[in-house]
Design a protein around this motif. Structure first.
Motif, short mmCIF file in Angstrom:
data_model
loop_
_atom_site.label_atom_id
_atom_site.label_comp_id
_atom_site.label_asym_id
_atom_site.label_seq_id
_atom_site.Cartn_x
_atom_site.Cartn_y
_atom_site.Cartn_z
N ALA A 160 0.81 -1.22 0.00
CA ALA A 160 0.00 0.00 0.00
C ALA A 160 0.84 1.27 0.00
N TYR A 161 2.17 1.14 0.09
CA TYR A 161 3.02 2.33 0.13
C TYR A 161 2.83 3.20 -1.10
N ARG A 162 2.95 4.49 -0.86
CA ARG A 162 2.99 5.46 -1.94
C ARG A 162 4.40 6.02 -2.03
N THR A 163 4.60 7.00 -2.86
CA THR A 163 5.96 7.42 -3.22
C THR A 163 6.79 7.86 -2.02
N THR A 164 6.21 8.66 -1.14
CA THR A 164 6.98 9.16 0.00
C THR A 164 7.47 8.01 0.87
N GLU A 165 6.60 7.06 1.15
CA GLU A 165 6.95 5.93 2.00
C GLU A 165 7.92 4.99 1.30
N ASP A 210 0.34 1.77 -10.08
CA ASP A 210 1.41 1.43 -11.02
C ASP A 210 2.75 1.51 -10.28
N TYR A 211 3.25 0.36 -9.86
CA TYR A 211 4.51 0.33 -9.09
C TYR A 211 5.70 0.82 -9.93
N VAL A 212 5.74 0.44 -11.18
CA VAL A 212 6.88 0.80 -12.02
C VAL A 212 6.94 2.32 -12.17
N ARG A 213 5.79 2.94 -12.38
CA ARG A 213 5.77 4.40 -12.51
C ARG A 213 6.22 5.06 -11.21
N MET A 214 5.71 4.55 -10.08
CA MET A 214 6.08 5.13 -8.80
C MET A 214 7.57 4.98 -8.52
N LEU A 215 8.13 3.81 -8.85
CA LEU A 215 9.57 3.61 -8.67
C LEU A 215 10.35 4.61 -9.51
N GLY A 216 9.87 4.85 -10.74
CA GLY A 216 10.55 5.82 -11.61
C GLY A 216 10.58 7.21 -11.00
N VAL A 243 10.86 7.96 -7.81
CA VAL A 243 11.73 8.09 -6.63
C VAL A 243 13.13 7.52 -6.84
N LYS A 244 13.34 6.81 -7.94
CA LYS A 244 14.61 6.09 -8.12
C LYS A 244 15.82 7.00 -8.03
N GLY A 245 15.69 8.21 -8.55
CA GLY A 245 16.82 9.13 -8.52
C GLY A 245 17.23 9.55 -7.13
N ALA A 246 16.33 9.39 -6.17
CA ALA A 246 16.63 9.75 -4.78
C ALA A 246 17.14 8.56 -3.99
N CYS A 247 17.36 7.43 -4.66
CA CYS A 247 17.80 6.20 -3.98
C CYS A 247 19.14 5.77 -4.56
N PRO A 248 20.23 6.38 -4.13
CA PRO A 248 21.54 6.15 -4.77
C PRO A 248 22.06 4.72 -4.65
N GLU A 249 21.66 3.99 -3.63
CA GLU A 249 22.18 2.63 -3.45
C GLU A 249 21.41 1.59 -4.28
N LEU A 250 20.26 1.98 -4.83
CA LEU A 250 19.47 1.04 -5.64
C LEU A 250 20.10 0.91 -7.02
N ARG A 251 20.69 -0.27 -7.29
CA ARG A 251 21.39 -0.46 -8.55
C ARG A 251 20.60 -1.28 -9.56
N ARG A 296 -4.28 11.39 -1.39
CA ARG A 296 -4.36 10.32 -2.36
C ARG A 296 -3.07 10.16 -3.16
N GLY A 297 -2.53 8.96 -3.15
CA GLY A 297 -1.32 8.67 -3.92
C GLY A 297 -0.04 9.05 -3.22
N ARG A 298 -0.15 9.69 -2.06
CA ARG A 298 1.06 10.15 -1.37
C ARG A 298 1.30 9.42 -0.05
N ILE A 299 0.23 8.95 0.59
CA ILE A 299 0.37 8.08 1.76
C ILE A 299 -0.53 6.87 1.56
N ALA A 300 -0.20 5.79 2.26
CA ALA A 300 -0.96 4.55 2.11
C ALA A 300 -2.44 4.79 2.37
#
Length: 544
Positions: free
Chosen positions: A101-106, A129-135, A137-145, A494-498
């Motif tokens: 249920a996580y949204r982008t901030t979480e 859409d998980y893929v869109r949400m990951l896109g 925030v991905k730039g803010a997650c430097p360790e995610l390779r 909506r869309g920002r918290i679970a």
């Protein structure tokens, strides 16, 4: 007599890793069904499950994942979730459970705080859409390779695993220790930031094993698990309780649906059924309830939030679950500390959360003095033993605040203990809401809502609900001259918290009830809200 109990047991703790334990189960029950997921048309025996986890583990090794690396999983209940749980354990990677249920901030916070380097995710869940949400925030997650989308990359991961030998997997498996961290589960934080409870093989393997022992699982049992895997209820009380006993894990769907649960329970001849109280209520009230043959059910677990006594009685009588048990615990204790036994008197099985678990200690203390209180007196329930987490991931201050110098985990729950050791949960010290088995901290929602430009102040409380136990309510003080509506605030959330954190009820106020020292009196807010919303019936429900 003091409110203290320790759990005796003729069975020793398991001194092995999750992988070693699964291998022993495969040797004993290789031809028994281990995992059935009808909505994916998936069935596996224990030997087949072992082979699948081997391929996935080798595939992860080929992708550069090793002991101590954090592997995130963001998916509803699917067979790949279970395979990933055991594959990561077999290579010593730390599985980071991410709430579907996580949204982008979480999502961003969980990925960065834990340092996830490899993420396994579903393409989407429901309308998200998980893929869109990951896109986003991905730039803010430097360790995610690397991120692997299940629908696109799972088969290729297994094929990659098939191309390398068993040798690297064997080598890494023999290097692991049962006290190694193996899992991070996020619990909502009172300061607005979730905390990552860090659990070891020893923590969760033993807790799952003794839960299974309490309900007397064997390889003949088939356990319907509609609760989410990202939570201890699903992956420990569910998966690990089954695999330590050779029982079958039955996954009725990606998420809870009462009609589907009833149908799959009948279709798969399940002997055990899990759920939080709201799930059992939905099943009992479903129009098609009487059309399903539940005669093979004998046991199950109700947990996650206070269990209404009347609901327990109906589950026993109408669902044939005469040996149903109640569990009490928290993520930080792996999770179960107390559980009712199959041979407990009826009034204790439906009216308490049972007695202390094997190899665990519990005590009830005065919250002000930390002194153990007499039996029958209310105080804070504390737990000590193998089940207490290693700590909060990268958060020593929070760990020290939760676990005292004598290694007692302070639960924040108010309880009483009788002279026979049975525990009742009577309230909470912590400012926490339990909605349908999910822990929700008001402070987290308040911090989020403070960011709204037209909100001057906000206080979040839990109000009673017959279906969910509690619902979230926000009392909002708008800024001078601002106009707020329920619709605009819901749109802001909506869309920002679970979804489960979005307040069900809103109240606009000019001030809050306060003490003379300026402290908000949330209990008075709750009393007013119960009266105004007509929730007296829900507030009067008796629980264990």
């Amino acid at each position: 007599m003091l409110s203290y109990a320790s759990g005796p047991s003729s069975l020793p703790l398991l001194g092995e890793t999750i992988g070693e334990n699964l291998r022993r189960t495969v040797e004993r029950h290789g031809d028994c069904e281990a995992l059935v997921v009808p909505h994916q048309d998936y069935r596996a025996t224990y030997l087949q499950l072992w082979d699948q986890t081997s391929l996935a583990a080798r595939g992860l090794i080929a992708r550069g994942v090793g002991p101590g690396d954090r592997v995130g999983i963001w998916s509803p209940n699917r067979f790949e979730w279970v395979v990933t749980q055991y594959a990561t354990a077999r290579i010593g990677a730390i599985l980071v459970n991410i709430n579907p249920a996580y949204r982008t901030t979480e999502l961003e916070y969980a990925l960065t705080q834990s340092g996830v380097s490899f993420l396994i995710l579903a393409r989407a869940f429901r309308q998200t859409d998980y893929v869109r949400m990951l896109g986003e925030v991905k730039g803010a997650c430097p360790e995610l390779r690397e991120a692997l989308v299940l629908e696109d990359g799972w088969d290729s991961l297994l094929r990659e695993g098939a191309r390398i030998s068993e040798d690297p997997l064997t080598a890494v498996a023999t290097s692991l220790q049962f006290d190694d961290p193996i899992n991070i589960q996020y619990t909502s934080g009172t300061t607005g930031f979730p905390k990552g409870a860090t659990l070891s093989h020893h923590n969760i393997l033993n807790n799952g094993f003794f839960v299974g022992e309490t309900v007397k699982y064997t390889s003949d049992d088939r356990v319907c698990i509609p609760v989410p895997f990202y939570h201890c209820f699903g992956m420990v009380l569910g998966n690990l309780a089954c695999t330590t006993h050779g029982a079958c894990i039955v996954v009725p769907g990606e998420a809870f649906d009462a009609d589907v649960v009833l149908r799959i329970t009948e279709q798969e001849r399940c002997t055990s059924l899990y759920g939080v109280p709201s799930m059992f209520i939905a099943e009992l009230e479903h129009p098609a309830f009487g059309q399903h043959d539940l005669s093979r059910l004998r046991t199950g677990i109700m947990a996650g939030s206070p269990c209404p006594i009347e609901v327990m009685k109906k589950v026993q009588s109408r669902m044939n679950m005469r040996e149903v048990t109640i569990c009490y615990g928290m993520t930080e204790t792996s999770p179960v500390s107390t559980q009712s036994a199959l041979d407990d008197p009826l009034e204790k099985r439906v009216g308490t959360v049972g007695r202390v678990h094997p190899h665990v200690e519990v005590k009830v203390v005065d919250p002000e003095t930390d002194r153990v209180v007499q039996c029958g007196q209310s105080g804070e329930l504390c737990t000590r033993g193998y089940s207490v987490m290693l700590g909060y991931w990268n958060n020593d201050a929070a760990t020290t605040g939760a676990i005292d110098a004598a290694h007692w985990m302070h639960t924040g729950d108010l309880a009483t203990m009788d002279e026979a050791g049975y525990v009742n949960i009577v309230g909470r010290i912590k400012d926490m809401i339990i909605r349908g088995g999910e822990n929700i901290y008001p402070r987290e929602i308040e911090e989020f809502l403070y960011a709204h430009p037209d909100i001057s102040d906000v206080q979040v409380i839990g109000v009673p609900s017959e279906r969910y136990g509690e619902e979230v309510m926000a009392w909002v003080r708008p800024k001078e001259g601002a106009t707020l509506t329920v619709e605009s605030l819901e749109a802001f959330c909506r869309g920002r918290i679970a979804t489960n954190k979005v307040p069900r009820y809103w109240k606009f106020v000019e001030s809050f009830p306060m003490t003379v020292t300026g402290k908000v009196q949330k209990y008075l807010m709750r009393d007013v809200s119960v009266e105004e919303l007509g929730l007296q019936a829900a507030a009067s429900v008796t629980t264990a």
